[in-house]
Design a protein around this motif. Sequence first.
Motif, short mmCIF file in Angstrom:
data_model
loop_
_atom_site.label_atom_id
_atom_site.label_comp_id
_atom_site.label_asym_id
_atom_site.label_seq_id
_atom_site.Cartn_x
_atom_site.Cartn_y
_atom_site.Cartn_z
N THR A 45 0.81 -1.22 0.00
CA THR A 45 0.00 0.00 0.00
C THR A 45 0.84 1.26 0.00
N GLY A 46 2.14 1.15 0.31
CA GLY A 46 2.90 2.36 0.57
C GLY A 46 2.51 2.97 1.90
N ILE A 47 3.12 4.10 2.22
CA ILE A 47 2.76 4.81 3.44
C ILE A 47 1.47 5.58 3.20
N GLY A 48 0.84 6.02 4.26
CA GLY A 48 -0.50 6.59 4.14
C GLY A 48 -0.59 7.83 3.30
N THR A 49 0.52 8.47 3.02
CA THR A 49 0.50 9.68 2.19
C THR A 49 0.27 9.37 0.72
N GLU A 50 0.31 8.10 0.33
CA GLU A 50 0.33 7.73 -1.10
C GLU A 50 -0.93 7.00 -1.57
N TRP A 51 -1.96 6.92 -0.73
CA TRP A 51 -3.10 6.10 -1.10
C TRP A 51 -3.80 6.62 -2.35
N GLU A 52 -3.82 7.93 -2.54
CA GLU A 52 -4.49 8.47 -3.72
C GLU A 52 -3.73 8.10 -5.00
N VAL A 53 -2.40 8.02 -4.91
CA VAL A 53 -1.60 7.57 -6.05
C VAL A 53 -2.01 6.15 -6.44
N VAL A 54 -2.24 5.31 -5.43
CA VAL A 54 -2.62 3.92 -5.68
C VAL A 54 -4.01 3.85 -6.31
N GLY A 110 -1.94 2.00 16.98
CA GLY A 110 -1.28 2.95 17.88
C GLY A 110 0.14 2.56 18.24
N ARG A 111 0.34 1.31 18.65
CA ARG A 111 1.69 0.86 19.02
C ARG A 111 2.61 0.85 17.81
N LEU A 112 2.07 0.48 16.67
CA LEU A 112 2.85 0.47 15.43
C LEU A 112 3.34 1.87 15.10
N TRP A 113 2.47 2.85 15.25
CA TRP A 113 2.82 4.23 14.96
C TRP A 113 3.89 4.73 15.93
N GLU A 114 3.73 4.45 17.21
CA GLU A 114 4.72 4.89 18.19
C GLU A 114 6.07 4.21 17.95
N GLY A 115 6.04 2.91 17.63
CA GLY A 115 7.28 2.21 17.35
C GLY A 115 7.97 2.72 16.11
N THR A 116 7.19 3.08 15.10
CA THR A 116 7.77 3.63 13.88
C THR A 116 8.45 4.96 14.15
N LYS A 117 7.81 5.79 14.96
CA LYS A 117 8.42 7.09 15.29
C LYS A 117 9.77 6.90 15.98
N ARG A 118 9.83 5.92 16.88
CA ARG A 118 11.11 5.66 17.56
C ARG A 118 12.15 5.12 16.58
N ARG A 125 8.83 12.57 9.24
CA ARG A 125 8.20 13.68 8.51
C ARG A 125 7.61 13.22 7.18
N HIS A 126 8.09 12.10 6.66
CA HIS A 126 7.56 11.60 5.39
C HIS A 126 6.27 10.80 5.57
N TYR A 127 5.95 10.42 6.80
CA TYR A 127 4.84 9.52 7.07
C TYR A 127 3.61 10.31 7.49
N THR A 128 2.49 9.58 7.57
CA THR A 128 1.30 10.08 8.23
C THR A 128 0.77 8.96 9.11
N GLU A 129 0.08 9.33 10.17
CA GLU A 129 -0.41 8.31 11.11
C GLU A 129 -1.38 7.37 10.41
N PRO A 130 -1.21 6.07 10.56
CA PRO A 130 -2.10 5.12 9.87
C PRO A 130 -3.51 5.16 10.43
N LYS A 131 -4.47 4.90 9.54
CA LYS A 131 -5.86 4.77 9.96
C LYS A 131 -6.15 3.32 10.32
N PRO A 132 -6.96 3.09 11.36
CA PRO A 132 -7.33 1.71 11.69
C PRO A 132 -8.15 1.08 10.56
N VAL A 133 -7.98 -0.22 10.40
CA VAL A 133 -8.80 -1.01 9.49
C VAL A 133 -9.88 -1.70 10.33
#
Length: 302
Positions: A45-54, A110-118, A125-133
Amino acid sequence: MDVGEVRAVGHGTTDLHYVETGMFDIEGYSSVYLLDAEEPAVVETGIGTEWEVVVEAMASVGIDPADLAYIAPTHVHLDHAGGAGYLAEACPNAEVVVHEVGAPHLVDPGRLWEGTKRAVGDQIRHYTEPKPVPEERVRAVTDGDVVDLGAHDLAVHHAPGHAPHQVVYHDPANDAVFTADAAGIYVPGLDAVKPTCPPPNFDVPQAVADTRAIVDLDPAVLCYSHFGPLPTDDRLAEHERALTGFAELVEERRERLGDDEAVVQQFVEETDLADAWTPDRARAVAEMDVRGILRYLDTREE
């Protein structure tokens, strides 16, 4: 390739395309694959900033968002699955297929997002917080499962060396494997395969075993998430050599220098990835990979 450009995978495959997502503002870094089958699927899927490209890429090959059947990230690292929630929202009838270990992290990221930031530091700065599925739209799979697309299948093979939630998908009709990070990353600007070894779960022997498992599938085509499709040729052997050589060199330098930060700094200064990527991304990846091997060495000794 330009951002959003879509190409047929070729190499004897059918119904299969890929799109350049422009991740990290680097050409030739991230591919998302589109299978225009009876039950259409998107792999990665890429990172959340790219969903419209997909979504735009889907339209270019005739896949309506309402008709997309499956969204299939190979694992839940956000450069592979960060757009899953956004695409699920845009494609309301699609199931999100992911290994059972990773499924909870897409439902509650949530934990995935916090772990990614670390893990990625200022690269966040290239990412955006993921939306839950939504949980009811997640299909948890494991080794040996098959996702039936009609004329194509996605056969699931667990490949936990890179991360415990990683799988590769085999499309026998196309004689192709979607390699996730289990075959390393292909860097077009260097025409080379590089290992990718992120902490905290990278396991060198298991990663070698995963590469050999792809060899056993004997595909004609490797569909790299990073980046693009290639004839298999000797790329899997190239990855195994690169991975084992890199791990041995990190271990040797740790023993010689006795200072992990000095080891990291040496590799960051020496990386050739800056010849193909932006300097800051090259440094960030070099540091991450070294820390992944150092972490593996620590856990091996425990």
